[in-house]
Write a protein that holds these residues in place. Structure first.
Motif, mmCIF file in Angstrom:
data_model
loop_
_atom_site.group_PDB
_atom_site.id
_atom_site.type_symbol
_atom_site.label_atom_id
_atom_site.label_comp_id
_atom_site.label_asym_id
_atom_site.label_seq_id
_atom_site.Cartn_x
_atom_site.Cartn_y
_atom_site.Cartn_z
ATOM 1 N N HIS A 152 111.277 7.155 -11.944
ATOM 2 C CA HIS A 152 111.206 7.558 -10.532
ATOM 3 C C HIS A 152 109.810 8.098 -10.235
ATOM 4 N N LEU A 153 109.061 7.332 -9.475
ATOM 5 C CA LEU A 153 107.698 7.731 -9.130
ATOM 6 C C LEU A 153 107.643 8.436 -7.787
ATOM 7 N N ARG A 154 108.533 8.098 -6.887
ATOM 8 C CA ARG A 154 108.587 8.737 -5.572
ATOM 9 C C ARG A 154 109.786 9.669 -5.534
ATOM 10 N N ILE A 155 109.504 10.946 -5.622
ATOM 11 C CA ILE A 155 110.539 11.966 -5.725
ATOM 12 C C ILE A 155 110.420 12.911 -4.531
ATOM 13 N N ALA A 156 111.546 13.311 -4.008
ATOM 14 C CA ALA A 156 111.564 14.287 -2.911
ATOM 15 C C ALA A 156 112.286 15.544 -3.365
ATOM 16 N N MET A 157 111.757 16.706 -2.972
ATOM 17 C CA MET A 157 112.426 17.978 -3.220
ATOM 18 C C MET A 157 113.406 18.246 -2.085
ATOM 19 N N ALA A 158 114.668 18.449 -2.429
ATOM 20 C CA ALA A 158 115.692 18.804 -1.445
ATOM 21 C C ALA A 158 115.786 20.318 -1.396
ATOM 22 N N MET A 159 115.492 20.899 -0.236
ATOM 23 C CA MET A 159 115.338 22.346 -0.101
ATOM 24 C C MET A 159 116.408 22.944 0.797
ATOM 25 N N PRO A 160 116.657 24.247 0.682
ATOM 26 C CA PRO A 160 117.601 24.921 1.581
ATOM 27 C C PRO A 160 116.990 25.121 2.956
ATOM 28 N N ASP A 161 117.841 25.497 3.915
ATOM 29 C CA ASP A 161 117.378 25.671 5.294
ATOM 30 C C ASP A 161 116.992 27.117 5.580
ATOM 31 N N HIS A 162 116.319 27.725 4.638
ATOM 32 C CA HIS A 162 115.768 29.066 4.859
ATOM 33 C C HIS A 162 114.510 29.180 4.015
ATOM 34 N N PRO A 185 102.176 12.765 -4.464
ATOM 35 C CA PRO A 185 102.627 14.070 -3.968
ATOM 36 C C PRO A 185 104.110 14.041 -3.598
ATOM 37 N N LEU A 186 104.814 15.122 -3.962
ATOM 38 C CA LEU A 186 106.244 15.194 -3.672
ATOM 39 C C LEU A 186 106.477 15.282 -2.167
ATOM 40 N N GLU A 187 107.422 14.501 -1.690
ATOM 41 C CA GLU A 187 107.933 14.718 -0.347
ATOM 42 C C GLU A 187 108.943 15.864 -0.415
ATOM 43 N N HIS A 188 109.302 16.401 0.728
ATOM 44 C CA HIS A 188 110.394 17.382 0.695
ATOM 45 C C HIS A 188 111.191 17.301 1.989
ATOM 46 N N LEU A 189 112.475 17.559 1.848
ATOM 47 C CA LEU A 189 113.356 17.550 3.007
ATOM 48 C C LEU A 189 114.282 18.750 2.931
ATOM 49 N N VAL A 190 114.729 19.204 4.068
ATOM 50 C CA VAL A 190 115.710 20.289 4.154
ATOM 51 C C VAL A 190 117.088 19.669 4.327
ATOM 52 N N VAL A 191 118.041 20.127 3.513
ATOM 53 C CA VAL A 191 119.420 19.647 3.615
ATOM 54 C C VAL A 191 120.266 20.814 4.135
ATOM 55 N N PRO A 192 120.492 20.863 5.435
ATOM 56 C CA PRO A 192 121.149 22.022 6.031
ATOM 57 C C PRO A 192 122.672 21.915 6.001
ATOM 58 N N ARG A 193 123.328 22.995 6.339
ATOM 59 C CA ARG A 193 124.749 22.996 6.652
ATOM 60 C C ARG A 193 124.882 22.785 8.165
ATOM 61 N N PRO A 194 126.050 22.345 8.677
ATOM 62 C CA PRO A 194 127.241 21.884 7.961
ATOM 63 C C PRO A 194 127.079 20.457 7.469
ATOM 64 N N GLY A 198 123.797 17.919 7.594
ATOM 65 C CA GLY A 198 123.104 17.536 6.367
ATOM 66 C C GLY A 198 122.972 16.030 6.246
ATOM 67 N N ALA A 199 124.046 15.306 6.572
ATOM 68 C CA ALA A 199 124.000 13.842 6.493
ATOM 69 C C ALA A 199 122.967 13.279 7.471
ATOM 70 N N THR A 200 122.896 13.853 8.655
ATOM 71 C CA THR A 200 121.917 13.393 9.644
ATOM 72 C C THR A 200 120.498 13.621 9.154
ATOM 73 N N ALA A 201 120.255 14.791 8.560
ATOM 74 C CA ALA A 201 118.920 15.113 8.052
ATOM 75 C C ALA A 201 118.512 14.162 6.930
ATOM 76 N N VAL A 202 119.448 13.870 6.022
ATOM 77 C CA VAL A 202 119.139 12.964 4.918
ATOM 78 C C VAL A 202 118.905 11.546 5.433
#
Length: 298
Positions: A152-162, A185-194, A198-202
């Motif tokens: 895996h060369l393209r990796i994203a950090m999944a982060m909390p919503d705070h 460089p790592l991408e990053h995304l926030v995976v929020p509740r509910p 979260g599904a929409t953000a991903v």
């Protein structure tokens, strides 16, 4: 008590106070402790605190969101080591107003105060910039390195919503690990509740970054949010997207697919902190490096 055990008053004091600077034989120590039990001796906490300048209480402040194996094992080690030396651990969870915290400290005059968030970022007592096998940065590198080893060369950090210093440090360590491995460089995304949010953000993230093949999560909780979102979107794990947790919790083993993660055992770190606060030699203790728990998600 000295008369009953046949030793000097000073020796009784050394034994009852578990003074690390004094060497008392096991037989003598047992005689003193047996006499204390027979006589019903109970230490007077207030008097002892006045004499020693502090109580025999150690305070540990635990930030919200630190709920993995690191915190559980650290608290266990700290508590057990303190108990062996006649001290008590007081754990406070969540964020408190400085005024409330100060009132507690003024009331109990603790022997030491720790904040788990700071320890969690380091994982050891040295500067966080050090490249060590037992530090938090090294554990973060385990996660990125494992995914890189699997292509895996393209990796994203999944982060909390705070956002707070811990999340910032966690992302910085992961990005540094990727840089050292020569990854983009790592991408990053926030995976929020509910769940739906979260599904929409991903979904939005994947549409903008179709080359990402792995999610390295901030912790197991965020990894499980990511797994759920990918399932709802019809994305196969690990065939289409690998997902990896961090700081193992039991829930990761119960999902389908089961969560690959990083296990961090911090019991020795808790014991080291206790001995450091009490001025006791700790050369016989060595931190335990993190390890990969390989399951089906990555």
């Amino acid at each position: 008590m000295a008369e009953a055990s046949g030793v000097s008053r000073a020796t009784v004091s050394f034994v009852l106070n578990d003074d690390p600077r004094q060497t008392i034989s096991g037989a003598t120590r047992e005689r003193v402790l047996r006499a204390a039990r027979d006589l019903g001796y109970v230490p007077h906490g207030i008097a002892r605190a006045l004499r020693e300048g502090s109580s025999r209480i150690v305070v540990l402040n635990v930030d919200w969101g630190i709920e993995g194996n690191f915190s559980r094992s650290y608290v266990r080690g700290l508590d057990e080591e303190l108990a062996q030396h006649d001290h008590v651990l007081l754990v406070r969870h969540g964020h408190s107003a400085p005024e409330a915290t100060q009132k507690i400290l003024d009331t109990i005059a603790p022997r030491a105060v720790f904040r788990l968030g700071e320890i969690y970022m380091r994982g050891h007592d040295g500067p966080i910039e050090e490249d060590r096998t037992d530090g938090f940065a090294a554990n973060a590198a385990l996660q990125i390195g494992y995914l890189a080893e699997r292509g895996h060369l393209r990796i994203a950090m999944a982060m909390p919503d705070h956002e707070f210093p811990l999340t910032e440090a966690r992302l910085a360590f992961a990005r540094e690990a990727a840089r050292r491995l020569g990854l983009p460089p790592l991408e990053h995304l926030v995976v929020p509740r509910p769940r739906e949010t979260g599904a929409t953000a991903v979904a939005t993230f994947l549409a903008a970054h179709p080359d990402v093949t792995a999610l390295a999560a901030f912790d197991d909780d965020i990894a499980l949010r990511g797994l759920t979102a990918l399932h709802d979107l019809g994305v196969r794990v690990p065939e289409d997207m690998a997902v990896m947790g961090f700081d193992e919790t039991e829930y990761g083993s119960l999902t389908t697919p089961a969560l690959t993660t990083v296990h961090i055992d911090a019991e020795v770190l808790g014991r080291l902190a206790a001995r450091g606060a009490l001025g006791i030699d700790a050369q016989d203790l060595a931190p335990t490096p993190g390890r990969i728990v390989v399951r089906a998600s990555a």
